[in-house]
Design an enzyme around this catalytic site. Structure first.
Site, PDB file in Angstrom:
ATOM      1  N   LYS A  17      -3.614  -5.854   4.275  1.00  0.00           N
ATOM      2  CA  LYS A  17      -4.393  -4.949   3.423  1.00  0.00           C
ATOM      3  C   LYS A  17      -5.874  -5.026   3.773  1.00  0.00           C
ATOM      4  O   LYS A  17      -6.548  -4.014   3.896  1.00  0.00           O
ATOM      5  CB  LYS A  17      -4.263  -5.379   1.959  1.00  0.00           C
ATOM      6  CG  LYS A  17      -3.094  -4.814   1.241  1.00  0.00           C
ATOM      7  CD  LYS A  17      -3.280  -5.101  -0.249  1.00  0.00           C
ATOM      8  CE  LYS A  17      -2.045  -4.733  -1.018  1.00  0.00           C
ATOM      9  NZ  LYS A  17      -2.194  -4.968  -2.468  1.00  0.00           N
ATOM     10  N   ASP A  70      -3.953  -2.178  -6.073  1.00  0.00           N
ATOM     11  CA  ASP A  70      -2.546  -2.427  -6.344  1.00  0.00           C
ATOM     12  C   ASP A  70      -1.752  -1.272  -5.744  1.00  0.00           C
ATOM     13  O   ASP A  70      -2.157  -0.116  -5.866  1.00  0.00           O
ATOM     14  CB  ASP A  70      -2.306  -2.526  -7.855  1.00  0.00           C
ATOM     15  CG  ASP A  70      -1.074  -3.353  -8.143  1.00  0.00           C
ATOM     16  OD1 ASP A  70      -1.017  -4.501  -7.684  1.00  0.00           O
ATOM     17  OD2 ASP A  70      -0.147  -2.839  -8.787  1.00  0.00           O
TER      18      ASP A  70
HETATM   19  P1  IMP Z   1       0.470  -5.598  -4.285  1.00  0.00           P
HETATM   20  O1  IMP Z   1      -0.323  -4.324  -4.256  1.00  0.00           O
HETATM   21  O2  IMP Z   1      -0.270  -6.731  -3.667  1.00  0.00           O
HETATM   22  O3  IMP Z   1       1.062  -5.862  -5.619  1.00  0.00           O
HETATM   23  O4  IMP Z   1       1.689  -5.451  -3.294  1.00  0.00           O
HETATM   24  C1  IMP Z   1       2.474  -4.349  -3.224  1.00  0.00           C
HETATM   25  C2  IMP Z   1       3.577  -4.553  -2.222  1.00  0.00           C
HETATM   26  O5  IMP Z   1       3.938  -3.251  -1.814  1.00  0.00           O
HETATM   27  C3  IMP Z   1       3.200  -5.306  -0.958  1.00  0.00           C
HETATM   28  O6  IMP Z   1       3.563  -6.645  -1.001  1.00  0.00           O
HETATM   29  C4  IMP Z   1       4.005  -4.604   0.112  1.00  0.00           C
HETATM   30  O7  IMP Z   1       5.276  -5.174   0.186  1.00  0.00           O
HETATM   31  C5  IMP Z   1       4.125  -3.197  -0.439  1.00  0.00           C
HETATM   32  N1  IMP Z   1       3.079  -2.362   0.144  1.00  0.00           N
HETATM   33  C6  IMP Z   1       1.946  -1.885  -0.438  1.00  0.00           C
HETATM   34  N2  IMP Z   1       1.232  -1.155   0.417  1.00  0.00           N
HETATM   35  C7  IMP Z   1       1.921  -1.182   1.567  1.00  0.00           C
HETATM   36  C8  IMP Z   1       1.669  -0.631   2.846  1.00  0.00           C
HETATM   37  O8  IMP Z   1       0.655   0.011   3.138  1.00  0.00           O
HETATM   38  N3  IMP Z   1       2.624  -0.876   3.750  1.00  0.00           N
HETATM   39  C9  IMP Z   1       3.757  -1.585   3.508  1.00  0.00           C
HETATM   40  N4  IMP Z   1       4.011  -2.135   2.360  1.00  0.00           N
HETATM   41  C10 IMP Z   1       3.106  -1.942   1.384  1.00  0.00           C
END
Ligand code: IMP
Length: 193
Positions: A17, A70
């Site tokens: 990210k 998020d």
């Molecule tokens: P959080 O936003 O850290 O709660 O994580 C959201 C989850 O969604 C991540 O751990 C990824 O598994 C998935 N995710 C969010 N954005 C992406 C992206 O751009 N590519 C692939 N997976 C994503």
């Protein structure tokens, strides 16, 4: 001597990210500084609420401007699952588990959604970005992170994991949310691009 770049603090420990956030905000002239900070993480079906509450919990404790992001993958035939629970689902069943759930399913439509909350001047504003696409039949590619190997954005043949950083960031949910955020912040900082 050139003017110093404005700094944005980003609260994330996900290197994938951070790389994308640095790339997108860098195009607007921002320097991205990762920030380790304990934020409030509520459970909600609404990503924007999750990001907003997390950012509000940092007001007064984190240097500004800061961003809390998020995001999640919403699969149409699974009624939006895993959505706000994407991070848990990725850690538990991963891409292979999602592909198993999708075995024999014809409707492969899915979207990624990103809610980026900006803490600035003592208040929080949330910016949303989405990208429509489909779940592939098998994982492809080695780039990116998370569900990138199984997501093909609409109008493209490659999965996110087969794309370069530039290609992914030209269409991604994260870029769309952050681009709106960057324009908003530049206006408020009086630094038009
Ligand atoms: P959080 O936003 O850290 O709660 O994580 C959201 C989850 O969604 C991540 O751990 C990824 O598994 C998935 N995710 C969010 N954005 C992406 C992206 O751009 N590519 C692939 N997976 C994503």
């Amino acid at each position: 001597m050139g003017a110093e770049k404005p700094v944005i603090y980003v609260v994330s420990e996900n290197p994938g990210k951070l790389r994308e956030i640095r790339f997108v905000l860098g195009k607007f002239g921002f320097e991205v500084e990762p920030l380790r900070a304990r934020k409030l993480e509520i459970q909600s079906d609404d990503l924007e609420e999750v990001a907003r509450v997390a950012a509000e919990s940092l007001l007064g404790r984190a240097p500004e401007p800061f961003v809390v992001e998020d995001s999640g993958l919403f699969i149409a035939s699974l009624r939006g699952f895993p959505g706000p629970y994407s991070s848990y689902v990725y850690r538990t069943i991963g891409c292979e588990g999602v592909l198993k759930l999708m075995r024999g399913v014809e409707d492969r439509r899915a979207k990624f959604v990103c809610a980026a909350a900006l803490g600035f001047n003592g208040s929080v504003s949330v910016f949303r970005g989405e990208v429509e696409g489909a779940i592939s039949e098998e994982p492809r590619g080695r780039g990116g992170f998370g569900f990138d190997p199984i997501f093909v954005p609409l109008g493209h043949a490659k999965t996110f994991a087969e794309m370069t950083l530039e290609e992914k960031c030209a269409v991604s949910h994260r870029s769309k949310a952050l681009e709106t955020l960057a324009v908003y912040l530049l206006e408020r900082l009086n630094l038009h691009r």
